[in-house]
Design a protein around this motif. Structure first.
Motif, PDB file in Angstrom:
ATOM      1  N   VAL A  96      27.111  51.566 -11.146  1.00 29.21           N
ATOM      2  CA  VAL A  96      27.524  50.170 -11.290  1.00 29.21           C
ATOM      3  C   VAL A  96      28.625  50.021 -12.339  1.00 29.21           C
ATOM      4  CG1 VAL A  96      25.830  49.550 -13.084  1.00 29.21           C
ATOM      5  CG2 VAL A  96      26.606  47.819 -11.442  1.00 29.21           C
ATOM      6  N   ASN A  97      28.711  50.985 -13.263  1.00 27.18           N
ATOM      7  CA  ASN A  97      29.748  50.914 -14.294  1.00 27.18           C
ATOM      8  C   ASN A  97      31.147  51.207 -13.765  1.00 27.18           C
ATOM      9  OD1 ASN A  97      27.875  50.381 -16.336  1.00 27.18           O
ATOM     10  ND2 ASN A  97      27.545  52.542 -16.774  1.00 27.18           N
ATOM     11  N   LEU A 138      18.826  46.941  -9.616  1.00 31.84           N
ATOM     12  CA  LEU A 138      19.623  48.003  -8.983  1.00 31.84           C
ATOM     13  C   LEU A 138      18.742  49.004  -8.256  1.00 31.84           C
ATOM     14  CD1 LEU A 138      22.236  48.583 -11.829  1.00 31.84           C
ATOM     15  CD2 LEU A 138      22.750  47.804  -9.506  1.00 31.84           C
ATOM     16  N   SER A 186      18.796  49.492  -4.163  1.00 30.02           N
ATOM     17  CA  SER A 186      19.251  50.760  -3.581  1.00 30.02           C
ATOM     18  C   SER A 186      18.129  51.473  -2.850  1.00 30.02           C
ATOM     19  CB  SER A 186      19.824  51.674  -4.672  1.00 30.02           C
ATOM     20  OG  SER A 186      18.862  51.893  -5.678  1.00 30.02           O
ATOM     21  N   TRP A 193      22.386  54.535  -9.131  1.00 30.98           N
ATOM     22  CA  TRP A 193      23.164  53.290  -9.127  1.00 30.98           C
ATOM     23  C   TRP A 193      23.140  52.595 -10.489  1.00 30.98           C
ATOM     24  CZ3 TRP A 193      26.591  52.293  -5.545  1.00 30.98           C
ATOM     25  CH2 TRP A 193      26.486  52.998  -4.339  1.00 30.98           C
TER      26      TRP A 193
END
Length: 490
Positions: free
Chosen positions: A181-182, A165, A169, A177
């Motif tokens: 992402v959750n 991640l 990013s 992030w």
């Protein structure tokens, strides 16, 4: 012991397995957050100008509130319904994740991480309780095997997911992030849970029970006193912090006395102490505490070694743990089938395999020099992961096998609290060995080996407990011939 004759609430056909997939996806997301943040800490430090104390609380605060809230959350699910408690926890976790990602300062990030941990604790015990509610016999063992895979894989792939991640990013704000992402996952799981999760009204009178607030406060204070010096071991210098351990023991003794008092007065306790008269439950919880003190430390010291001493980036360090994750997935699937046939011997085999695999890691570090070390330890990590899968899910199945379904949430909370305390204690002990050797200008490879040898010693202690239980069962074979209904906890 208070008995509960309510059996599993029927869930038709494939819907049970879809509901299980929902539960395990949420569990994976929350367990991932215990380790995914580790590789993001340098980015957080730069982005929010966080100091060492802030970073420590970002990492350990989640584990702390998670461990504190597990048992009350499990009891709440038993009383008010697992579906409702699961949905509440999932909604709060998703919102807290968004708040973490939007944090404008380190203090705000710490606060929302604490909320994240408490929300995750609302979800965790409902998962094991819903498995007990929806499945019986071989299907229950298979479901717990899938849950074991989730635990093992999420623990191992956290650093990899974080590295991917952050690299994708890019920039100084890449750490955000890890939390963002959750959001899509949380929303999708919430919508699926609304449709698929069964309601669990419980037996008559269950909803009229009062929540044991004094018990919650005593247990919370006791667990806090035990966990705080462990999770803050590297940040709190001096020996005075260890005075909290006997204070925590006294608080837990007071909690035990209060729960007995509640039982004598005919009031519903936070934890039915009769559960601890079930040898399978008591031994399984103790074995979980000890085992998690050994195996979770592997990723702590190994990731530090790769990044700080071998020059690995976050992504490369995360990729190096993948063999363990693959082994854990295979071992959990296999263990779910073997436990019904071999019982505690499955766990003994799993613990022995973990010890052999970790000994292989120690040997590989000795003979594979430099940056090639990750290739050298890949096979031993695969073996250790296979053993971990053969340990966690079978032990969970055996631990909860005789627990009444109506007390499944609180029992699952106790089991997972033992795992969190074990992890914190193991990291404190193994981390002290690792950092003490480095502080004396020792070789990083030797520091890693000493840390892993300490972990192996802890795992061997769990193996002794499993052997003792097996010998006791052979001495009292009538215990093994109890009715199948008792084994299923109905």
């Amino acid at each position: 012991m208070t008995t509960d004759q309510a059996g599993p609430v029927p869930v038709v056909g494939d819907r049970r397995w879809k509901a299980l997939a929902v539960c395990l996806t949420a569990a994976f997301m929350t367990l991932l957050d215990t380790s995914i943040v580790n590789v993001a800490l340098p980015s957080v430090e730069r982005g929010l100008r966080a100091d060492e104390a802030d970073l420590s609380w970002v990492m350990s605060g989640y584990a702390l509130t998670y461990g504190l809230c597990l048992v009350p959350a499990g009891r709440l699910g038993d009383m008010r319904g697992r579906r409702q408690t699961f949905l509440t926890g999932l909604a709060l976790f998703t919102l807290a994740s968004a708040a973490c990602g939007l944090s404008s300062g380190a203090a705000w990030l710490v606060l929302f991480r604490l909320l994240q941990g408490a929300s995750a604790a609302l979800i965790a015990p409902q998962t094991s309780a819903l498995i007990q509610q929806m499945f019986q016999g071989p299907e229950r063992a298979r479901a717990f095997g899938m849950m074991g895979s989730t635990i093992g894989i999420s623990t191992a792939v956290g650093p990899l997911a974080g590295g991917l991640l952050i690299q994708a990013s890019g920039g100084p704000e890449g750490w955000r992030w890890v939390f963002y992402v959750n959001l899509p996952i949380g929303v999708a799981v919430f919508c699926a849970a609304l449709r698929l999760l069964p309601r669990s009204p419980g037996p008559p009178g269950r909803r009229g029970e009062c929540f044991d607030l004094p018990g919650v406060l005593l247990l919370g204070a006791g667990v806090l006193a035990l966990m705080l010096p462990l999770v803050q071991n590297q940040q709190w210098h001096g020996r005075s912090k260890w005075a909290l351990l006997p204070a925590g023991a006294c608080l837990l003794a007071a909690f035990w006395a209060w729960e007995r008092h509640q039982g004598r007065r005919g009031r519903a306790p936070l934890i039915d102490l009769g559960l601890f008269r079930l040898r399978s439950f008591t031994l399984g919880a103790l074995l979980s505490l000890v085992y998690f003190g050994g195996f979770t430390t592997l990723f702590f010291v190994y990731t530090l070694f790769l990044q700080n001493s071998m020059g690995y980036g976050a992504l490369a360090a995360g990729l190096s743990s993948m063999p363990f994750a693959l082994g854990a997935a295979a071992g959990s699937a296999l263990g779910g089938r073997l436990v019904l046939r071999f019982g505690r011997r499955t766990v003994i085999g799993g613990l022995s395999t973990v010890a052999v695999g970790m000994a292989g890691v120690v040997t590989a570090v000795q003979f594979v020099p430099g940056r090639a070390v990750a290739w050298g330890v890949a096979l031993p990590l695969l073996v250790a992961g296979l053993g971990s899968g053969l340990t966690i899910s079978p032990n969970t199945t055996l631990t909860l096998s005789r627990v009444p379904v109506g007390r499944g949430g609180a029992a699952g909370g106790v089991l997972q609290t033992a795992q969190r305390i074990g992890s914190a204690a193991g990291i404190a002990v193994v981390g002290s060995v690792y950092f003490a050797h480095l502080a004396h200008r020792g070789s990083p490879a030797t520091a890693l080996q000493l840390g892993l040898l300490t972990s192996i010693g802890i795992i061997l202690l769990a193996l002794v407990l499993a052997y003792a239980d097996l010998r006791e069962r052979r001495s009292h074979p009538e215990e093994e011939r109890k009715p199948e209904a008792a084994r299923q906890g109905t």
